[in-house]
Design a protein around this motif. Sequence first.
Motif, short mmCIF file in Angstrom:
data_model
loop_
_atom_site.label_atom_id
_atom_site.label_comp_id
_atom_site.label_asym_id
_atom_site.label_seq_id
_atom_site.Cartn_x
_atom_site.Cartn_y
_atom_site.Cartn_z
N PRO A 157 61.78 29.57 108.18
CA PRO A 157 63.06 30.85 108.10
C PRO A 157 63.15 31.23 109.63
O PRO A 157 62.26 30.99 110.41
N PHE A 158 64.31 31.74 109.87
CA PHE A 158 64.55 32.27 111.26
C PHE A 158 64.50 33.83 111.28
O PHE A 158 64.78 34.46 110.24
N ASN A 159 63.50 34.27 112.15
CA ASN A 159 62.97 35.47 112.33
C ASN A 159 63.47 36.31 113.37
O ASN A 159 63.55 35.99 114.36
N PHE A 160 64.38 37.29 112.83
CA PHE A 160 65.32 38.16 113.68
C PHE A 160 64.26 39.53 114.14
O PHE A 160 65.20 40.54 114.34
N SER A 161 63.21 39.69 113.98
CA SER A 161 62.23 40.95 114.13
C SER A 161 62.63 41.29 115.39
O SER A 161 62.52 40.61 116.34
N GLY A 207 71.11 38.60 100.67
CA GLY A 207 71.50 37.56 100.82
C GLY A 207 70.89 36.69 102.01
O GLY A 207 70.84 35.49 102.07
N ALA A 208 70.69 37.45 103.03
CA ALA A 208 70.00 36.90 104.30
C ALA A 208 68.85 36.35 104.00
O ALA A 208 68.50 35.00 104.48
N ARG A 209 67.99 36.89 103.36
CA ARG A 209 66.70 36.41 102.91
C ARG A 209 66.82 35.20 102.17
O ARG A 209 65.90 34.29 102.47
N LEU A 258 65.37 36.34 108.25
CA LEU A 258 64.49 37.64 107.78
C LEU A 258 64.64 38.51 109.06
O LEU A 258 65.00 38.60 110.25
N GLN A 259 64.16 39.82 108.50
CA GLN A 259 63.88 40.96 109.38
C GLN A 259 65.36 41.47 110.11
O GLN A 259 65.05 41.52 111.22
N LEU A 260 66.57 41.68 109.33
CA LEU A 260 67.48 41.85 109.91
C LEU A 260 68.07 43.33 109.65
O LEU A 260 69.11 43.71 110.26
N LYS A 261 67.21 44.17 108.99
CA LYS A 261 67.26 45.52 108.83
C LYS A 261 67.54 46.17 110.00
O LYS A 261 66.36 46.07 111.15
N ASP A 286 76.94 31.63 110.21
CA ASP A 286 77.64 31.07 109.30
C ASP A 286 77.40 32.12 107.91
O ASP A 286 78.19 32.17 107.21
N TYR A 287 76.18 32.64 107.70
CA TYR A 287 75.91 33.52 106.54
C TYR A 287 76.83 34.65 106.60
O TYR A 287 77.42 35.15 105.53
N MET A 288 76.72 35.35 107.91
CA MET A 288 77.87 36.62 107.81
C MET A 288 79.23 36.28 107.67
O MET A 288 79.66 37.01 106.76
#
Length: 363
Positions: A4-8, A317-319, A324-327, A353-355
Amino acid sequence: MRRPFNFSAGPAVMPQEVLSQAASEMLDWHGSGMSVMEMSHRGKEFISIYEQAQADLRELLAVPSQFKILFMQGGGLAENAIVPLNLSKGGTVDFVVSGSWSQKSYIEARKYGTPQLAASSEADGFTSLSDPTTWQLSKNASYLHICSNETIHGVEYHELPDLKALGSQAPLVVDFSSHVASRPVDWSRVGLAFGGAQKNLGPAGLTLVVIREDLLGQALPICPSAFNYKTVADNQSMFNTPPTYSIYVAGLVFQWLKRQGGIAAIEARNKAKAALLYDAIDNSRLYLNKVAANCRSRMNVPFFLRDESRNDAFLAGAREHGLLQLKGHKSVGGMRASIYNALPIEGVQALVDYMREFEQTRA
Ligand SMILES: *Cc1c(COP(=O)(O)O)cnc(C)c1O
């Protein structure tokens, strides 16, 4: 394997090649029969790892010879004390407060000296940067502190201030924790720069300090020996045991950065990634970023849904989409996408794309 793509915001995404290499070397580093975490920091194997990491970082960031590169522990927050212990001389130090991190630094410095507020953008919720020509500089300050990328508020100096041009002799101290190695550094403007490794360099535990040599040897008597920059420098960062495994993995990241084409190439990619995401936000009716265009961070992008009741659905939905970790940070709310060096543009494209899909179908 597609991960997964991790945005932490940190500890954060690592280059997959680096993780694979560290895994393959875990039990036996280069035929030594040892894992790097089992090696003496004074043995020839680890010394070679350390020297390679030092040399690669110096080359990547073009650190001039009159600066020392120190590998310390304690993270950015410890540096909020270690810097004034070493540089304040117990007197006046200037701070520009541009978000949570520089505010923390400013408050911590009260224990060791007399911090003065040269400027603050708190009144506008830390969505802008004050013009350096308006800063109230103390005449006798031992240094001026800035955070060059505010990880929580998403505010970045696109250029470091030139204190000499403002008539100040004070050295500039820069907390570059969350964008170190994302772009070149103009060392002619810097006295000291520090950063924890866990945003853009490697695992937590390693703290990078780059200090101009003439600033060594001014520590207050109460400064702990292990945190005295001169002691650390005189002992090649081995006055006490350095974070050996974190240094090793950061060294693998430095070699990865060189294979990517170095800092200029990474900076170009980071600009493209940030433009893709900010354009998507600005061209939507649902998403909003409040930071002034001239100081939007290329590493940490906070954004809001105009309908905040959709936040949980957005994150769920993002998960499901492997994002991941977009909060967002609890002090700001909303969302935050950290798009460090190791987050590929494909990850930003997947987020954008998801947004769009979420806005069109589920908002
Ligand atoms: C994360 C961060 C810190 C704090 O780092 P720690 O390693 O948790 O002490 C300090 N400054 C900035 C800009 C950061 O992003």
